[in-house]
Design a protein around this motif. Structure first.
Motif, PDB file in Angstrom:
ATOM      1  N   VAL A 144       0.884  -1.356   0.262  1.00  0.00           N
ATOM      2  CA  VAL A 144       0.243   0.350   0.091  1.00  0.00           C
ATOM      3  C   VAL A 144       1.237   1.140   0.050  1.00  0.00           C
ATOM      4  N   VAL A 145       2.308   1.521   0.724  1.00  0.00           N
ATOM      5  CA  VAL A 145       2.951   1.954   0.762  1.00  0.00           C
ATOM      6  C   VAL A 145       3.731   2.392  -0.208  1.00  0.00           C
ATOM      7  N   LEU A 146       3.565   1.758  -1.261  1.00  0.00           N
ATOM      8  CA  LEU A 146       4.547   1.683  -2.126  1.00  0.00           C
ATOM      9  C   LEU A 146       3.522   2.096  -3.075  1.00  0.00           C
ATOM     10  N   SER A 147       2.407   1.709  -3.363  1.00  0.00           N
ATOM     11  CA  SER A 147       1.278   1.933  -4.339  1.00  0.00           C
ATOM     12  C   SER A 147       0.727   3.532  -4.208  1.00  0.00           C
ATOM     13  N   VAL A 148       0.796   4.581  -2.911  1.00  0.00           N
ATOM     14  CA  VAL A 148       0.663   5.565  -2.734  1.00  0.00           C
ATOM     15  C   VAL A 148       1.882   6.636  -2.981  1.00  0.00           C
ATOM     16  N   ALA A 149       2.759   6.107  -2.292  1.00  0.00           N
ATOM     17  CA  ALA A 149       4.484   6.834  -2.258  1.00  0.00           C
ATOM     18  C   ALA A 149       4.304   6.574  -4.451  1.00  0.00           C
ATOM     19  N   PHE A 150       4.474   5.776  -4.879  1.00  0.00           N
ATOM     20  CA  PHE A 150       4.246   5.798  -6.742  1.00  0.00           C
ATOM     21  C   PHE A 150       3.750   6.833  -6.959  1.00  0.00           C
ATOM     22  N   SER A 151       2.064   6.874  -6.987  1.00  0.00           N
ATOM     23  CA  SER A 151       1.045   7.387  -7.109  1.00  0.00           C
ATOM     24  C   SER A 151       1.694   9.442  -7.133  1.00  0.00           C
ATOM     25  N   TYR A 187      -5.751   5.828 -10.033  1.00  0.00           N
ATOM     26  CA  TYR A 187      -5.189   5.021 -11.413  1.00  0.00           C
ATOM     27  C   TYR A 187      -5.476   4.908 -12.254  1.00  0.00           C
ATOM     28  N   VAL A 188      -6.430   4.449 -12.819  1.00  0.00           N
ATOM     29  CA  VAL A 188      -6.804   4.275 -13.893  1.00  0.00           C
ATOM     30  C   VAL A 188      -7.574   5.559 -14.939  1.00  0.00           C
ATOM     31  N   LEU A 189      -7.644   5.995 -14.534  1.00  0.00           N
ATOM     32  CA  LEU A 189      -8.177   7.663 -15.091  1.00  0.00           C
ATOM     33  C   LEU A 189      -6.612   8.287 -15.760  1.00  0.00           C
ATOM     34  N   SER A 247      -7.299  15.416 -22.284  1.00  0.00           N
ATOM     35  CA  SER A 247      -6.625  14.785 -22.192  1.00  0.00           C
ATOM     36  C   SER A 247      -5.672  15.298 -20.805  1.00  0.00           C
ATOM     37  N   ARG A 248      -5.216  16.653 -20.612  1.00  0.00           N
ATOM     38  CA  ARG A 248      -4.261  16.855 -19.663  1.00  0.00           C
ATOM     39  C   ARG A 248      -5.404  16.740 -18.543  1.00  0.00           C
ATOM     40  N   ALA A 249      -6.644  17.303 -18.790  1.00  0.00           N
ATOM     41  CA  ALA A 249      -7.556  17.587 -17.384  1.00  0.00           C
ATOM     42  C   ALA A 249      -8.120  16.400 -17.288  1.00  0.00           C
ATOM     43  N   ILE A 250      -7.902  15.418 -18.031  1.00  0.00           N
ATOM     44  CA  ILE A 250      -8.649  13.705 -17.563  1.00  0.00           C
ATOM     45  C   ILE A 250      -7.263  13.522 -16.613  1.00  0.00           C
ATOM     46  N   GLN A 251      -6.331  13.147 -16.804  1.00  0.00           N
ATOM     47  CA  GLN A 251      -5.065  13.198 -16.457  1.00  0.00           C
ATOM     48  C   GLN A 251      -5.156  14.495 -14.533  1.00  0.00           C
ATOM     49  N   GLY A 252      -5.221  15.031 -14.664  1.00  0.00           N
ATOM     50  CA  GLY A 252      -5.379  15.450 -13.550  1.00  0.00           C
ATOM     51  C   GLY A 252      -6.541  15.509 -12.556  1.00  0.00           C
ATOM     52  N   LEU A 253      -7.736  15.012 -13.663  1.00  0.00           N
ATOM     53  CA  LEU A 253      -8.565  14.270 -12.644  1.00  0.00           C
ATOM     54  C   LEU A 253      -8.162  12.762 -11.829  1.00  0.00           C
ATOM     55  N   GLY A 254      -8.057  11.850 -12.038  1.00  0.00           N
ATOM     56  CA  GLY A 254      -6.818  11.078 -12.364  1.00  0.00           C
ATOM     57  C   GLY A 254      -5.883  11.356 -11.062  1.00  0.00           C
ATOM     58  N   GLY A 255      -4.990  12.805 -11.099  1.00  0.00           N
ATOM     59  CA  GLY A 255      -4.326  13.336  -9.980  1.00  0.00           C
ATOM     60  C   GLY A 255      -4.850  13.370  -8.876  1.00  0.00           C
ATOM     61  N   SER A 256      -6.487  14.373  -9.167  1.00  0.00           N
ATOM     62  CA  SER A 256      -6.573  14.460  -7.124  1.00  0.00           C
ATOM     63  C   SER A 256      -7.111  13.463  -7.137  1.00  0.00           C
ATOM     64  N   MET A 257      -7.771  12.572  -7.264  1.00  0.00           N
ATOM     65  CA  MET A 257      -8.182  11.407  -6.724  1.00  0.00           C
ATOM     66  C   MET A 257      -7.246  11.077  -6.474  1.00  0.00           C
ATOM     67  N   LEU A 258      -6.111  10.468  -6.702  1.00  0.00           N
ATOM     68  CA  LEU A 258      -4.955   9.330  -6.001  1.00  0.00           C
ATOM     69  C   LEU A 258      -4.131  10.315  -4.588  1.00  0.00           C
ATOM     70  N   TYR A 259      -4.087  11.911  -5.243  1.00  0.00           N
ATOM     71  CA  TYR A 259      -4.006  12.617  -4.041  1.00  0.00           C
ATOM     72  C   TYR A 259      -4.520  12.360  -3.113  1.00  0.00           C
TER      73      TYR A 259
END
Length: 171
Positions: free
Chosen positions: A15-22, A86-88, A108-120
């Motif tokens: 879990v830590v590895l996955s969150v750190a990578f994200s 991660y998927v987004l 596409s960058r907006a989609i990437q930003g939505l995914g980044g928001s979810m990850l963060y």
């Protein structure tokens, strides 16, 4: 049989590895594109004001949805939001790399930003939920290190990738 605390914490290192990578990739993608902007600008034949939307769409999508995704994560579950993030983010990255015009790249960058928001948003909460309390300091330290490495490595990576491959590969 229900899930015990021991089962819950058995895989905390993963879990830590996955969150750190994200956290690493979200920060890298926030800054790596800035190095590639002059090349993208020349490739699309646009001026700097239009090119600024490439960076802004990511940041705006990410920052403006953090509270929303935090609330959604409370309702549907952290794990679902984290995996969906991660998927987004991956889908957005793929679409950015395939972009042939400014509109598609900004979208596409907006989609990437939505995914980044979810990850963060969900990433830090996942640590609190799935990592034992005596290991949380270490876990947050690992994530902070990943964030710092992402910030530190984004410019050199962006320069290297843009110079030797193509701007498409920075995503």
């Amino acid at each position: 049989m229900g899930i015990t605390n021991e089962d819950k914490y058995n895989n905390y290192f993963k879990v830590v590895l996955s969150v750190a990578f994200s956290a690493f990739i979200v920060n890298v993608d926030n800054y790596i594109v800035n190095i590639a902007l002059p090349t993208i600008t020349a490739d699309f034949g646009i001026d700097a004001s239009k090119a600024s939307w490439i960076s802004l769409s990511y940041i705006l999508a990410m920052v403006s949805t953090m509270l929303l995704f935090g609330k959604i994560a409370d309702r549907v579950g952290l794990k679902k939001i984290f995996i969906t993030g991660y998927v987004l983010f991956s889908l957005g990255s793929l679409l950015c790399g395939m972009a042939q015009n400014l509109f598609f790249l900004v979208f596409s960058r907006a989609i990437q930003g939505l995914g980044g928001s979810m990850l963060y948003v969900s990433g830090f909460a996942v640590i609190s939920e799935f990592v034992p309390s005596d290991r949380r300091g270490w876990a947050f330290g690992m994530i902070s290190t990943a964030v710092g490495l992402g910030l530190m490595l984004s410019a050199p990576l962006g320069g290297f990738i843009t110079e030797y491959l193509s701007w498409h590969w920075v995503f």
